[in-house]
Structures are given as structure tokens and as C-alpha cells.
Design a protein around this motif. Structure first.
Motif, PDB file in Angstrom:
ATOM      1  N   LEU A  17       0.895  -1.280  -0.017  1.00  0.00           N
ATOM      2  CA  LEU A  17       0.083   0.006   0.155  1.00  0.00           C
ATOM      3  C   LEU A  17       0.665   1.383  -0.043  1.00  0.00           C
ATOM      4  N   PRO A  18       1.753   1.610   1.096  1.00  0.00           N
ATOM      5  CA  PRO A  18       2.643   2.800   0.695  1.00  0.00           C
ATOM      6  C   PRO A  18       3.497   2.632  -0.478  1.00  0.00           C
ATOM      7  N   LEU A  19       4.004   1.254  -0.727  1.00  0.00           N
ATOM      8  CA  LEU A  19       4.806   1.570  -2.260  1.00  0.00           C
ATOM      9  C   LEU A  19       4.112   1.788  -3.470  1.00  0.00           C
ATOM     10  N   GLY A  20       2.511   1.638  -3.413  1.00  0.00           N
ATOM     11  CA  GLY A  20       1.679   2.005  -4.503  1.00  0.00           C
ATOM     12  C   GLY A  20       1.431   3.568  -4.496  1.00  0.00           C
ATOM     13  N   VAL A  21       1.251   3.983  -3.223  1.00  0.00           N
ATOM     14  CA  VAL A  21       0.898   5.527  -3.077  1.00  0.00           C
ATOM     15  C   VAL A  21       2.349   6.345  -3.548  1.00  0.00           C
ATOM     16  N   LEU A  22       3.381   5.778  -2.811  1.00  0.00           N
ATOM     17  CA  LEU A  22       4.610   6.751  -3.133  1.00  0.00           C
ATOM     18  C   LEU A  22       4.710   6.566  -4.747  1.00  0.00           C
ATOM     19  N   THR A  23       4.583   5.467  -5.296  1.00  0.00           N
ATOM     20  CA  THR A  23       4.744   5.457  -6.876  1.00  0.00           C
ATOM     21  C   THR A  23       3.771   6.449  -7.544  1.00  0.00           C
ATOM     22  N   LEU A  25       2.545   9.083  -6.460  1.00  0.00           N
ATOM     23  CA  LEU A  25       2.858  10.560  -6.126  1.00  0.00           C
ATOM     24  C   LEU A  25       4.157  10.675  -6.818  1.00  0.00           C
ATOM     25  N   GLY A  26       4.914   9.837  -7.610  1.00  0.00           N
ATOM     26  CA  GLY A  26       5.855   9.928  -8.541  1.00  0.00           C
ATOM     27  C   GLY A  26       7.322   9.983  -7.772  1.00  0.00           C
ATOM     28  N   VAL A  27       7.414   9.399  -6.679  1.00  0.00           N
ATOM     29  CA  VAL A  27       8.686   9.187  -6.012  1.00  0.00           C
ATOM     30  C   VAL A  27       9.373   8.246  -6.532  1.00  0.00           C
ATOM     31  N   GLU A  28      10.794   8.620  -7.005  1.00  0.00           N
ATOM     32  CA  GLU A  28      11.686   7.734  -7.340  1.00  0.00           C
ATOM     33  C   GLU A  28      11.783   6.186  -6.849  1.00  0.00           C
ATOM     34  N   ALA A  29      11.894   5.128  -7.457  1.00  0.00           N
ATOM     35  CA  ALA A  29      11.799   3.773  -7.124  1.00  0.00           C
ATOM     36  C   ALA A  29      12.582   3.582  -5.998  1.00  0.00           C
ATOM     37  N   PRO A  30      13.924   3.610  -5.783  1.00  0.00           N
ATOM     38  CA  PRO A  30      14.837   3.148  -4.735  1.00  0.00           C
ATOM     39  C   PRO A  30      14.217   3.947  -3.380  1.00  0.00           C
ATOM     40  N   LEU A  31      14.086   5.200  -3.615  1.00  0.00           N
ATOM     41  CA  LEU A  31      13.373   6.080  -2.260  1.00  0.00           C
ATOM     42  C   LEU A  31      11.975   5.557  -2.008  1.00  0.00           C
ATOM     43  N   SER A  32      11.243   5.279  -2.687  1.00  0.00           N
ATOM     44  CA  SER A  32      10.023   4.588  -2.615  1.00  0.00           C
ATOM     45  C   SER A  32       9.861   3.459  -1.709  1.00  0.00           C
ATOM     46  N   ILE A  33      10.844   2.590  -2.470  1.00  0.00           N
ATOM     47  CA  ILE A  33      11.234   1.150  -1.634  1.00  0.00           C
ATOM     48  C   ILE A  33      11.379   1.438  -0.331  1.00  0.00           C
ATOM     49  N   ALA A  34      12.558   2.137  -0.123  1.00  0.00           N
ATOM     50  CA  ALA A  34      13.051   2.468   1.358  1.00  0.00           C
ATOM     51  C   ALA A  34      12.078   3.114   2.292  1.00  0.00           C
ATOM     52  N   ILE A  35      11.243   3.952   1.741  1.00  0.00           N
ATOM     53  CA  ILE A  35      10.189   4.586   2.657  1.00  0.00           C
ATOM     54  C   ILE A  35       9.361   3.699   2.999  1.00  0.00           C
TER      55      ILE A  35
END
Length: 71
Positions: A17-23, A25-35
Motif C-alpha cells: 500500500l505505501p509503495l503504491g501510493v509513493l509510486t 505520487l511520482g517518488v523515485e523507485a529506490p526512495l519509495s521502496i526504502a520509505i
């Protein structure tokens, strides 16, 4: 529902769920995975406490029964 399955599904959901939301929102893949991983750990620690306790009790009960059979 089996507590092992419920726990696993909730853990996966807390990551996806957070990964999908961050994606979205356009957050870069490595950063969105870490978050998403960090959020997943925090959400699991807070919201899955009861499920972890139930699973631990089931494992303990099963181990005690098996130990009783061996004696």
C-alpha cells in the motif's frame, strides 16, 4: 482465518500500500521502496502486536504438546 495467513497478508499489505501510493505520487523507485519498507516495519510493530502474540501462543502450545509426547 488462520492467524499465520492473516499475519502474512497484513504484512504484505503494509508494504504494498505505501509503495503504491509513493509510486503514484511520482517518488523515485529506490526512495519509495526504502520509505515503504520503513513504514511497513512501523505499521507492523504497531498494528500487528496482537497477531504476533496469537502466533507465538500457537507455536508455544504446539511445542509443549510435542515435548509432552516425547516423555
Amino acid at each position: 482465518m488462520n492467524p499465520y495467513i492473516a499475519f502474512a497478508l497484513l504484512r504484505v499489505g503494509f508494504l504494498v500500500l505505501p509503495l503504491g501510493v509513493l509510486t503514484l505520487l511520482g517518488v523515485e523507485a529506490p526512495l519509495s521502496i526504502a520509505i515503504a519498507v520503513l513504514l511497513s516495519v512501523v505499521l507492523s510493530a504497531v498494528f500487528l502486536r496482537d497477531q504476533r502474540r496469537r502466533i507465538a501462543e500457537r507455536i508455544t502450545d504446539r511445542a509443549q504438546r510435542q515435548a509432552g509426547r516425547r516423555q
